[in-house]
Design a protein around this motif. Sequence first.
Motif, PDB file in Angstrom:
ATOM      1  N   GLY A 133       3.477  -0.082  -4.128  1.00 45.99           N
ATOM      2  CA  GLY A 133       4.165  -1.317  -4.486  1.00 45.99           C
ATOM      3  C   GLY A 133       5.513  -1.072  -5.130  1.00 45.99           C
ATOM      4  O   GLY A 133       6.456  -1.860  -4.938  1.00 45.99           O
ATOM      5  N   GLY A 134       5.675  -0.016  -5.893  1.00 45.05           N
ATOM      6  CA  GLY A 134       6.960   0.287  -6.513  1.00 45.05           C
ATOM      7  C   GLY A 134       8.017   0.611  -5.477  1.00 45.05           C
ATOM      8  O   GLY A 134       9.159   0.113  -5.536  1.00 45.05           O
ATOM      9  N   ARG A 135       7.666   1.443  -4.504  1.00 46.74           N
ATOM     10  CA  ARG A 135       8.617   1.773  -3.430  1.00 46.74           C
ATOM     11  C   ARG A 135       8.932   0.534  -2.611  1.00 46.74           C
ATOM     12  O   ARG A 135      10.091   0.310  -2.212  1.00 46.74           O
ATOM     13  CB  ARG A 135       8.030   2.885  -2.561  1.00 46.74           C
ATOM     14  CG  ARG A 135       8.834   3.157  -1.300  1.00 46.74           C
ATOM     15  CD  ARG A 135       8.159   4.247  -0.467  1.00 46.74           C
ATOM     16  NE  ARG A 135       8.723   4.310   0.874  1.00 46.74           N
ATOM     17  CZ  ARG A 135       9.818   4.987   1.207  1.00 46.74           C
ATOM     18  NH1 ARG A 135      10.478   5.650   0.281  1.00 46.74           N
ATOM     19  NH2 ARG A 135      10.248   5.005   2.453  1.00 46.74           N
ATOM     20  N   ASN A 170       5.976  10.586  -7.232  1.00 49.67           N
ATOM     21  CA  ASN A 170       4.603  10.730  -7.718  1.00 49.67           C
ATOM     22  C   ASN A 170       3.680   9.721  -7.051  1.00 49.67           C
ATOM     23  O   ASN A 170       2.519  10.018  -6.741  1.00 49.67           O
ATOM     24  CB  ASN A 170       4.582  10.545  -9.240  1.00 49.67           C
ATOM     25  CG  ASN A 170       3.260  10.998  -9.840  1.00 49.67           C
ATOM     26  OD1 ASN A 170       2.669  11.960  -9.395  1.00 49.67           O
ATOM     27  ND2 ASN A 170       2.801  10.284 -10.863  1.00 49.67           N
ATOM     28  N   ASP A 171       4.180   8.496  -6.801  1.00 47.64           N
ATOM     29  CA  ASP A 171       3.376   7.484  -6.113  1.00 47.64           C
ATOM     30  C   ASP A 171       3.003   7.956  -4.713  1.00 47.64           C
ATOM     31  O   ASP A 171       1.854   7.822  -4.276  1.00 47.64           O
ATOM     32  CB  ASP A 171       4.158   6.176  -6.004  1.00 47.64           C
ATOM     33  CG  ASP A 171       4.481   5.587  -7.365  1.00 47.64           C
ATOM     34  OD1 ASP A 171       3.750   5.886  -8.303  1.00 47.64           O
ATOM     35  OD2 ASP A 171       5.464   4.832  -7.465  1.00 47.64           O
ATOM     36  N   LEU A 172       3.973   8.506  -4.000  1.00 39.92           N
ATOM     37  CA  LEU A 172       3.707   8.967  -2.640  1.00 39.92           C
ATOM     38  C   LEU A 172       2.694  10.107  -2.620  1.00 39.92           C
ATOM     39  O   LEU A 172       1.823  10.174  -1.736  1.00 39.92           O
ATOM     40  CB  LEU A 172       5.018   9.419  -1.982  1.00 39.92           C
ATOM     41  CG  LEU A 172       6.059   8.319  -1.739  1.00 39.92           C
ATOM     42  CD1 LEU A 172       7.339   8.919  -1.192  1.00 39.92           C
ATOM     43  CD2 LEU A 172       5.509   7.265  -0.791  1.00 39.92           C
ATOM     44  N   ALA A 173       2.803  11.010  -3.588  1.00 38.22           N
ATOM     45  CA  ALA A 173       1.861  12.137  -3.638  1.00 38.22           C
ATOM     46  C   ALA A 173       0.441  11.641  -3.881  1.00 38.22           C
ATOM     47  O   ALA A 173      -0.509  12.084  -3.225  1.00 38.22           O
ATOM     48  CB  ALA A 173       2.293  13.119  -4.728  1.00 38.22           C
ATOM     49  N   GLN A 174       0.280  10.703  -4.831  1.00 40.40           N
ATOM     50  CA  GLN A 174      -1.064  10.194  -5.119  1.00 40.40           C
ATOM     51  C   GLN A 174      -1.598   9.368  -3.951  1.00 40.40           C
ATOM     52  O   GLN A 174      -2.792   9.448  -3.616  1.00 40.40           O
ATOM     53  CB  GLN A 174      -1.026   9.353  -6.387  1.00 40.40           C
ATOM     54  CG  GLN A 174      -0.746  10.156  -7.641  1.00 40.40           C
ATOM     55  CD  GLN A 174      -0.876   9.312  -8.897  1.00 40.40           C
ATOM     56  OE1 GLN A 174      -1.265   8.159  -8.846  1.00 40.40           O
ATOM     57  NE2 GLN A 174      -0.558   9.911 -10.032  1.00 40.40           N
ATOM     58  N   ALA A 175      -0.737   8.554  -3.334  1.00 40.44           N
ATOM     59  CA  ALA A 175      -1.191   7.755  -2.208  1.00 40.44           C
ATOM     60  C   ALA A 175      -1.577   8.649  -1.027  1.00 40.44           C
ATOM     61  O   ALA A 175      -2.594   8.400  -0.350  1.00 40.44           O
ATOM     62  CB  ALA A 175      -0.092   6.778  -1.788  1.00 40.44           C
TER      63      ALA A 175
END
Length: 665
Positions: free
Chosen positions: A500-502, A518-523
Amino acid sequence: MSRRVSSPPAGDRPPPASPRDPAWRRWLPSVLVAAAIAVLFGLSAIRTPSPAPDDLGYSAFLTDVDSHQVKSVTIESSGRATGALINGHDYTTVIPAQAGSALLERLERAGVTVTAAAPATSSPIWSTLLSIALIAGPFVLLFWWVRRLGRGATTQLGGAMGVGKSKAKVFDTERPNTTFGDVAGYAGPKAEITEVVDFLRAPERYRRAGAVAPRGVLMVGPPGTGKTLLARAVAGEADVPFLSVAGSSFVEMFVGVGAARVRDLFAEARKRAPAIVFLDEIDALGARRGGSAMVSNDEREQTLNQLLSEMDGFDPAVGIVVLAATNRPEVLDPALLRPGRFDRQVTIPLPTLAERAKILAVHCRDKHLDPDADLQVVARGTPGFSGADLANLANEAAICAVRDDRTVIRAADFDAARDRILLGRREGSNVLLPGEKYAVAVHESGHALVAALSERADPVAKVTILPAGQTLGTTEQLPLVERHLYGEDYLTDTLAVRLGGRAAELVVLGQGSTGAANDLAQATDLATKMVREFGLSAALGPIGYPLGGSVFLGGGSELTSRPFAEATQAAIDNDVSRLLRVAEKQAVDLLESHRDALDRLVAMLLEQETVDGSQVYALAGVPVPVDGPGAAVAETVAPRRGGRAVPPRDRTRGSGMPARSGAGE
């Protein structure tokens, strides 16, 4: 910018400070030096001779006698003569042996007082003692030095000769103060451990039913859940000797030492039977034996073999029970885990909500709590915390109170302590450039709004753009209930929230930024697990290829051999990419259809810096999720309204822009 906060490392307590030397040891050398100087001056004063008498030749002496200048004379048998003259001066002379009686008559006619004396053969006592000290002193110092060297060598020899002795701590009469009352929660594990203690106290009850005590009980669980604490509670509750030893104390570089220590440990246990033996971190001792000679370790394998034979060798009726603890059960040798050795395996998981409240109550016994500090609310905001984490939380809350010069701990102190543990120290938003601050507000607004609009996502508790630790902003979510199973719909909404942030950056700014790394890595990690482990891929079907790694410590690695073909890996990559693109499109669609709410949330964040979850739901135009009918929002969404609620560490997506790759760079 999503940030999955890992458990904080267990705080290694610093080694205990060595006791300070007594005060008298510090001034003793000065006193000894002063005493030595005083003795030297005293001896020199004693040894200072009186004024030396005048030496007279024999002829001069006879002249003085004839002229009546000699008052007295003392003649020694050695011929030496001393005396006093009429003028008061002392004199000394030597009388030849040929003088004979003629000299005595001459002295008598001159009126000289004549005295005979034996030669002086004794010296003062202090002179004798000083002579002895000067002669014997070097020999005494040499003897002391040789003895000191010998004592050091004896100590080393004793250490070498006693290398096979067990290093177990024996609690016979003085037992630890820890009891089962200090172990909050964990009713099931405590019941199994208590049953073992009860057997050792009253074995006849079990013999009448034909039951025997288990030989071993293995406690497994994540770090910090209280395995060692349970063992100490057993030592405090049991009326039998308790031998405690760490698994690492058996590991030595010399072959045979570990096995000797195992034999000595069980020999001590047999002497004290019935008794309990506790092996902490048994994975250091009982790791799986290598199947190849290239990777074998003779010392460790001999130690393990000796432990296996000892656990088979003692009679269950003797009453020796082995307790062991580990957080790496997957590395233990299968021969160690079979029935007859460790008959029971007690899993000690992370505490539940009710258990966390009880654990917090135990750690807050000696603390003064404000009426607004509800431990039940604090426990609700700490899912995934272990007992050690909760102890650290209570201590950090007390430190926060001390910083404000208070002795009473408030609810805000617990909130600040959670922030400190999970995210790090809070910074003011003025550390960001204006463009960065706006980008962070857009990013966090995207996370929060997608979470509020997603039906299956965890509720939003708080959104902030205040940097903390490695994060430039945070969106905190607290689950209404503690989940044990996760459906595909929940995981899909979770992917959308993490992207959602991206998505907000693409909608508002027209481009992405490094803040979403970091969001992409966790997703990507979650999507990979959905495809590869959970069987949620329509293309691959019901297959599972887990990464492996430690059960409780994580650490799965892609470096392990892949049990599938390259074509399968390509299919996994394609399906992971598909899931991420679908989740990103879902987030973008939600934000575009609620663009007005997104802009208002960004403006609110720029103005207030921290926005409560209820305000997010009001802007989104959806009701706030509640846990059951009539549940209070303040207790189900955010533990503290307007406070610093902290996300759970394993099921919550606290958003965090990495400080080194924040928006706007």
